[in-house]
Design an enzyme around this catalytic site. Structure first.
Site, PDB file in Angstrom:
ATOM      1  N   HIS B 156       0.837  -1.197   0.000  1.00  0.00           N
ATOM      2  CA  HIS B 156       0.000   0.000   0.000  1.00  0.00           C
ATOM      3  C   HIS B 156       0.875   1.250   0.000  1.00  0.00           C
ATOM      4  CE1 HIS B 156       0.887  -0.305   4.358  1.00  0.00           C
ATOM      5  NE2 HIS B 156       0.820   1.013   4.326  1.00  0.00           N
ATOM      6  N   HIS B 203      -5.746  -2.268   4.216  1.00  0.00           N
ATOM      7  CA  HIS B 203      -5.694  -1.083   3.352  1.00  0.00           C
ATOM      8  C   HIS B 203      -4.818  -1.353   2.145  1.00  0.00           C
ATOM      9  CE1 HIS B 203      -2.126  -0.707   5.692  1.00  0.00           C
ATOM     10  NE2 HIS B 203      -2.008   0.577   5.753  1.00  0.00           N
ATOM     11  N   HIS B 218       4.596   7.294   2.978  1.00  0.00           N
ATOM     12  CA  HIS B 218       5.402   6.076   2.849  1.00  0.00           C
ATOM     13  C   HIS B 218       4.794   5.153   1.804  1.00  0.00           C
ATOM     14  CE1 HIS B 218       2.362   4.780   5.902  1.00  0.00           C
ATOM     15  NE2 HIS B 218       2.392   3.677   5.204  1.00  0.00           N
ATOM     16  N   HIS B 250       0.410  -1.015  14.683  1.00  0.00           N
ATOM     17  CA  HIS B 250      -0.585   0.027  14.500  1.00  0.00           C
ATOM     18  C   HIS B 250      -1.870  -0.341  15.236  1.00  0.00           C
ATOM     19  CE1 HIS B 250       1.666   2.107  11.468  1.00  0.00           C
ATOM     20  NE2 HIS B 250       1.563   1.176  10.551  1.00  0.00           N
ATOM     21  N   TYR B 259       9.083   1.339   9.966  1.00  0.00           N
ATOM     22  CA  TYR B 259       9.319   2.407   8.990  1.00  0.00           C
ATOM     23  C   TYR B 259      10.807   2.700   8.894  1.00  0.00           C
ATOM     24  CZ  TYR B 259       4.359   3.890   9.279  1.00  0.00           C
ATOM     25  OH  TYR B 259       2.996   3.964   9.242  1.00  0.00           O
ATOM     26  N   GLU B 269       7.830   1.202   4.367  1.00  0.00           N
ATOM     27  CA  GLU B 269       7.284   0.443   5.476  1.00  0.00           C
ATOM     28  C   GLU B 269       7.321  -1.036   5.107  1.00  0.00           C
ATOM     29  OE1 GLU B 269       3.065   1.012   6.208  1.00  0.00           O
ATOM     30  OE2 GLU B 269       3.210   0.241   8.248  1.00  0.00           O
TER      31      GLU B 269
END
Lengths: 311, 311, 311, 311
Positions: B156, B203, B218, B250, B259, B269
């Site tokens: 993503h 996501h 990112h 997260h 990261y 990431e």
């Protein structure tokens, strides 16, 4: 909407020989939440990561096995379309009205597969009281650490029965499932087993050609990782649960797995990982003589009785 | 078909300040395979678990950043429908013919988002030579252990730009993405950030309202587990890669993450886990003052500069 | 006997500002077992993998900190030798008779270190009722899954105080500890911090030169793996425990770690892994300006206030 | 010094049927470094986390098996004491002078056990060129990611032979090893198997009563975690190594394990975890009929042929 129609294998009803032993097993060891009991004595459970009212029901019976595996559909309109197509396909089905046998559930189609299994399809169900957080969510509902092995949700079942090709055709053409993998028959001319999926799971259901109808090899709940599978092995062992195979990895799906038996003899699986299936992926094909590697990836041979002990 | 239309964020082209340093970084440390180089000096890579010809291209430029993020669509017909709807929605787009700038790729729509980003959509691409096994498959293509941190595939990107509400509307209405989570603005009246997905990934893309157009926070590749994220931290560290945050979790998506920066200053990431999103899930909502917990779940506060260092 | 003399840092008494909050923290979140309470209101705990009567005592006080860190010695004869050598070394000590302040404990030497800390040494203690199984043992005592984060045992403490070189000399010469690692002072002429160990643990105690006497930076319990450290981060977070740093890895010891605060402000650590120290290993040496990497291996810089917040 | 005398099982020489196949196996799959070759064609290896010149030697022979298992002793004086006590105990031994058959090694005592095995003891050995970092150390020597499964060091061996009680008595009385666990004979009157350790490892060596002398069941290298054992299963499988059992857990030692065969038929183990043994722990005792659970903790029964296939 990118995912529509059938979403996932999301609910099942299973036969057990003793209710209280089974409650202890599924609630205290697998870590499912007991949601409610029905007037006729069935017990309804759910995993901590599920939103639906309940997703797993046990029913007292004189032999173990699966009453039905239910798939959730994206919306009532999609369910209507599936009903039309089921008629056209020519399979018998029954309509179960909302809130009859499964508390909180909307209308279900109960479809009779030619393998002797019943597949339910539904679009509506009430949200569970203890659903995952929605507002500034913690990783576990209500900030509570999952119990036992911490089974997160219903994952899939492996069905054994005759006329599997026809059942697979129904799942593809009417339910819209994708075929992730197949295992060929010894002569290579047909599929002995097919793994099908509604979205990114590597399988929501698998069907193996077998001479007796309506059998299941195992029913599976989802864990998050190889580490959780290993921890499950520890917890199953200290609780004297009979482990059938694993912790190990499947070649098929690439998932991590452990098989074991519930107190009634139903083979259960805790399954984690596996690749993310997408419909642009080619089907992965296993030769019959490589099924050992496909299922027992590390041992590369079928465990004795693996294909015989079923319910 | 249960998943159709847009399948996933599957490809991106990124600007770098030095090609050979970047090759060492993405190939030797992240473990992507170098697939080919174009005549104009760009380098194309893929992860070991991807079937598409290549999925990540770097281009020499005088400042870092994202040229475009591309989504794969289930079939040419679905792509045609998206083209029609893009016109109707009113966004500018360009058609890039097959095999022009990206070797092996079919026709792409290059859509200009009101946030200043370019989103490409395509349905056809050649299969990579080193794709995952399809016949009696091993878990790694050709029986070869992945290199470096073993990034599996593109996952993503997080886009920063103005008019994000309109970009999100396009992604929902035309691309058919589902909204998994949103973070509200401080006054609670709008969404400051939206996380969208094509299928079960939590996501495929996220969009944050920001005053400068076309920025990225990112770009992310996928790993398989918390353990792989930890091992990635070890490998990044011994290779002197500058780590920005993590290993951590997260709250948003519940994924595990680390990261770090590529040699040109693009924040990368490595992302693993997270729940499986389905369109029957309600949207998870974060208050603005809880974004710290949403992103830095363990620290529960935003790291200084986290929202400022972008490319 | 291959290991003799001082075996390990095995017990500590800590000051807390509120007994019941601390009980909830150490019992329900860290997963220690509450063993007993003393007449003067102290509470005694142990980890599930410890044999000794109890290994962690909390005492109500008006400021947090460490009363003493106790080391177990292989036998009374070895304890007598240590007493003789302590006298010869010239440190003050007191003899605490059996079963006075610590239930179940035999005679202890309470040695006053020149850093202002008290180190206890003892050879005899009753076996805990809930000790690890000894006959056809399960992996957890009595077949019970550990609670909370599942801290297994006391691991080590990091002491801050003046005259650390003299304390280290006592630990080496009298207690027989080995030096696993040192960090040099900025001018490279002395040791700012020394990590010492009784057997294969990478450290049982560490001592940092500091101007105020008797301070501790943190007290540590042991976990089994990086995965357990990650799971601890989840459990600490859902219980709103303030996390100071981690999950991460130390360069020093190579152990996995997470730091957090108990309700009284004592910094705690959960520590896992690290190499197995043997006395044939050379000392590992850190330059002062590399302490960031030594402690925060992934970030490679000291976190602000890391060396200032102490109790 | 807290650990003195015998430190650990630190080196072994093994017989193989083909040198180059074995080099590929131990170097490329297990990840040992090839250190040197001797004039007589033997190949010397070491794990990435070892300081000693080399720790594993293979020798061409017409049948597989173990030439000797060597223990490192803390200092020459301790070795002299062991020599004296060996004489007094009455076992035959030979003195091997420095730098004869094992490059870089000092003087060794080669003691003939009554089980038909040879145990070597030594105090001095040159430091390996590629030893773990000592100055601002990275977690892997020279900042290089370990290869293959990343075996860290020699861990232990399981010896099968007659007169095991006498061998165990030698290990306890002369070598100073502690007994961590025993398995009783079927009649409960003696020990069928004994697990012994020099320091915190749960075992450096185990001895099982058996009618044929000088046999080994397996030789073991150390990994760091359950996750590494799982990853080793993946890597062994893609390299077509025959896996005998695992990944699983032992009840005995509580360690994680996988057994497999080298190209010559020597059973190897990769072992991780297990409790930290200290000499203040009582011996853990297994009934003979519980050995299945002791070795195959999850299956709770001995695998067929487990006790028969030996070299």
């Amino acid at each position: 909407m990118a995912i529509k129609g059938v979403l996932r294998a999301s609910m099942m009803q299973v036969r057990v020989l003793n209710i209280e032993d089974s409650v202890k097993f599924y609630r205290d060891i697998l870590g499912l939440e007991e949601v409610c009991r029905t007037e006729d004595g069935r017990v309804c459970f759910k995993g901590y990561d599920e939103f639906d009212h309940h997703t797993f029901t046990i029913r007292l019976a004189d032999k173990p096995g699966l009453d039905f595996l239910a798939f959730k559909v994206s919306c009532p309109k999609a369910l209507d379309e599936i009903e039309e197509q089921t008629k056209a396909f020519g399979l018998d089905y029954e309509v179960i009205e909302a809130n009859t046998d499964q508390p909180g559930y909307g209308k279900r189609l109960a479809v009779q597969l030619p393998t002797g299994h019943r597949i339910d399809l539904f679009a509506e169900v009430e949200m569970a009281e203890n659903h995952p957080d929605l507002h500034n969510p913690d990783i576990w509902p209500g900030g509570k650490q999952p119990k036992g092995v911490g089974a997160t949700m219903v994952d899939h079942a492996l069905l054994f029965g005759p006329n599997s090709a026809e059942a697979v055709r129904y799942m593809k053409e009417v339910m819209g499932l994708g075929v992730a993998e197949v295992a060929r028959t010894p002569d290579g001319k047909a599929d002995a087993c097919t793994w099908l999926t509604g979205s990114n799971r590597p399988h929501d259901v698998a069907v193996l050609e077998f001479d007796q109808p309506g059998k299941i090899h195992h029913l599976a709940f989802k864990l998050n990782s190889w580490t959780e599978v290993g921890r499950a092995a520890d917890i199953l062992t200290i609780n004297n649960v009979m482990i059938d195979a694993g912790p190990m990895r499947h070649g098929i799906t690439r998932g991590y797995t452990i098989y074991f038996f519930d107190p009634s003899g139903n083979r259960c699986e805790l399954f984690a990982g596996g690749y993310a299936y997408y419909p642009d992926m080619p089907v992965r094909v296993w030769d019959f003589d490589q099924l050992g590697k496909g299922i027992f990836y590390y041992d590369r041979k079928l465990k004795e009785n693996y294909l015989e002990v079923i319910t």
